[in-house]
Design an enzyme around this catalytic site. Structure first.
Site, PDB file in Angstrom:
ATOM      1  CG  ASP A  29      37.906  -9.146  75.430  1.00  0.00           C
ATOM      2  OD1 ASP A  29      37.139  -8.323  74.898  1.00  0.00           O
ATOM      3  OD2 ASP A  29      38.873  -9.657  74.837  1.00  0.00           O
ATOM      4  CD1 TRP A  63      39.950 -12.847  69.893  1.00  0.00           C
ATOM      5  CD2 TRP A  63      42.139 -12.409  69.860  1.00  0.00           C
ATOM      6  NE1 TRP A  63      40.340 -12.683  68.579  1.00  0.00           N
ATOM      7  CE2 TRP A  63      41.672 -12.413  68.531  1.00  0.00           C
ATOM      8  CE3 TRP A  63      43.495 -12.157  70.090  1.00  0.00           C
ATOM      9  CZ2 TRP A  63      42.503 -12.179  67.428  1.00  0.00           C
ATOM     10  CZ3 TRP A  63      44.338 -11.930  68.992  1.00  0.00           C
ATOM     11  CH2 TRP A  63      43.830 -11.943  67.685  1.00  0.00           C
ATOM     12  CE  LYS A  68      36.053  -7.953  67.363  1.00  0.00           C
ATOM     13  NZ  LYS A  68      36.580  -8.520  66.122  1.00  0.00           N
TER      14      LYS A  68
END
Lengths: 366, 366
Positions: A168, A101, A192
């Site tokens: 992030d 990512w 999450k």
């Protein structure tokens, strides 16, 4: 049998959050209406949005110049919103290329300005976080991915740089204590550690906004969302509500207790992997993630067996573990092996069951 | 007392959809896990996404070149995604300026290319849909808003044009029969007629894509979402699931039966307004919406009373109606008056109660 959920996201949520969310599907905040059919402008929902934003601010102990938003589009939408709002065409942003990512975020930034790769562990399949990096003081911002969900590495230190830092935190937000004010922009998809899929929290230092000269669509402009108090259009109301409930759960326990439990869980699981003669951890010890524990069965650990049998042995373990109620431990599709995601809501007892299954498998099946 | 929900969105949902959604919060598709904590890559959720996309295609009887996506960001995000994907800087798009959101869509398009206002009813406060318009054959596309949620007007005819037509159907999708293939792009936020806030359906003719020369972020590129089967990142899973349940409900009844009921409900309510000496409809009869019925108490209908008292009389009716269980009839914040949103899931009996409350108020209170 009770299922033990090791999915990497959407992922396990606290039982009390699920029960409260369920109740609100038919009676939200005493309105006699479903949370799904109440106007986002109703006083009851406005309070949810306000309280959720305030709790993020409180739990992170944020300074006054930080604004909290709940946006749509997932962490992946921040990959382009960050450079769209921060990076002019003639400016440079720094990216730590430390996982799938992180790499994806970097690729999107290239559409908006110059990108400099401050460091990369791509060549060793992202098995560590590089400690050597080069970041120019004059760069517009530095982008980090605090936890690499796919490969299972995590920052346990922070680069010292002069430019603003964007992080992030999709897979480890609210999982440990830190000075959140050292970052100028934090974003995290909720699914999450802070709720259900469908909303993404963004924490931004107002002072870094307003320096780009491109036209930004209103829905993609952080300043418009700040002005509109995170409601310039209908938000992903139920997802925000689940985050609101999860934030209450986080606040009640405190980040210190949550971190201590997360460390105990991870240490226990990594210790079991390290003691095993069958299973093996796949990343550098110093960078092991407290959230996503990646391991596999290396061919050398099954003497006389070839690669094809490794795959079948790994499949066999997944089936074996299922008998213990364990779900979601298959590694990411491009990586293979196993990944046990042990987010905040995973109880220690869940990790104990996984360890028991691993030991039992090694003793009887391998 | 049972509440009767006239909110404009998020809005009333079928009771059976709420019950099924509630059940899935603790046991989704027999997994023993919550829909909120199941991987979007699990076979159970993949089936939900596939079936939801297929049901849209089936209910709309779409041709093979139409693709169905479930995206995030609400209808408002389509305001910029449409021109970003379709309009080059030197090209012109046509907009019917027929209401607040139509206008908002038009404003966003100006960031990407030329905009020509094909017609506008702004000067008369969007009280009708103009029948006179000018659309150039060479324009890149024409944008319409099929139903104007704020002011309560709706297209009951379609402009005949040579360029592709894009329609925002956020507030009337699946509320009536039509030839959906006459449009090249349809979008609709789910939270009125097809589910909960947090997902937006987009139906696009593949043949109109790929003609712009700007770089489009992956998450904003319709082609990337088509290729990724609407799952290039974690979708707003629960919102998609509620749409999936609502689509099953729509499919079971069929658009013909739904339309017939919607026409009966609207005719009944407009008739009550037209017979009243107190209440008055606010838009042109020919363009009255079947979904959002807007009306007010004009000063002329309360002889001897001034404007200030009108406001208090309107407030009084809202409080009076609340005694009947009626919620959500306050007009849009910039418009005032009343708005009764009578989407698919509103039963005829709900409309009957509103009519009863109006008659009773007129007889005893005004």
């Amino acid at each position: 049998m009770k299922k033990i959920n090791f999915y990497s996201g959407p992922a396990i949520l606290p039982e009390e959050v699920l029960q409260q969310a369920k109740e609100a599907i038919t009676d939200f905040a005493g309105t006699g209406l479903s949370i799904l059919e109440v106007s986002h402008r109703s006083k009851e929902f406005v309070k949810v949005m306000e309280d959720a934003r305030a709790m993020v601010k409180e739990i992170m102990a944020l300074k006054d110049d930080r604004e909290v938003l709940f946006l749509q589009g997932g962490g992946s939408s921040q990959f382009y919103m960050v450079p769209m709002n921060l990076l002019n065409e003639n400016e440079t942003a720094e990216y730590f290329d430390t996982g799938q990512w992180a790499h994806g975020a970097m690729e999107e930034a290239k559409n908006f300005g110059y990108v400099h790769v401050a460091c990369s562990s791509e060549k060793t399949k992202y098995d560590h976080i590089p400690t050597e990096y080069s970041v120019s003081d004059s760069s517009k911002y530095l982008h980090l991915t605090s936890n690499n969900t796919v490969f299972g590495t995590q920052f346990h230190w922070w680069p010292e740089v002069k430019c603003p830092t964007v992080v992030d935190m999709s897979s480890d937000v609210f999982s440990r204590q830190m000075d959140f004010n050292r970052f100028d922009l934090i974003y995290a998809g909720a699914q999450k550690n802070m709720g259900a899929a469908g909303t993404t929290v963004v924490v931004v230092n107002k002072n870094i906004l307003g320096t780009v000269n491109r036209k930004i669509p209103k829905m993609l402009d952080y300043r418009a969302h700040i002005k509109g108090e995170s409601m310039i259009n209908t938000p992903s109301a139920f997802a925000v509500y689940v985050s609101y409930l999860t934030l209450q759960w986080v606040k009640k326990q405190g980040l210190q207790a949550i971190e201590e439990r997360n460390v105990r869980k991870a240490n226990k699981l990594y210790a079991a992997i390290d003691c095993s003669t069958l299973f093996k951890g796949t990343v550098a010890h110093a960078d092991r993630s407290l959230m996503n524990v990646c391991f596999n069965i290396p061919s050398g650990n099954l003497p006389g067996q070839d690669g094809a049998n490794i795959n079948s042995t790994e499949e066999k373990f997944i089936a074996f573990a299922a008998k213990f109620g364990i779900v979601g431990i298959k590694g990411y599709r491009t990586v293979g092996g196993f990944r046990a995601s042990i987010y905040n809501a995973m109880p220690e007892s869940g990790v104990d069951v996984l360890i028991e299954a691993m030991k039992e498998f090694e003793r009887t099946q391998a």
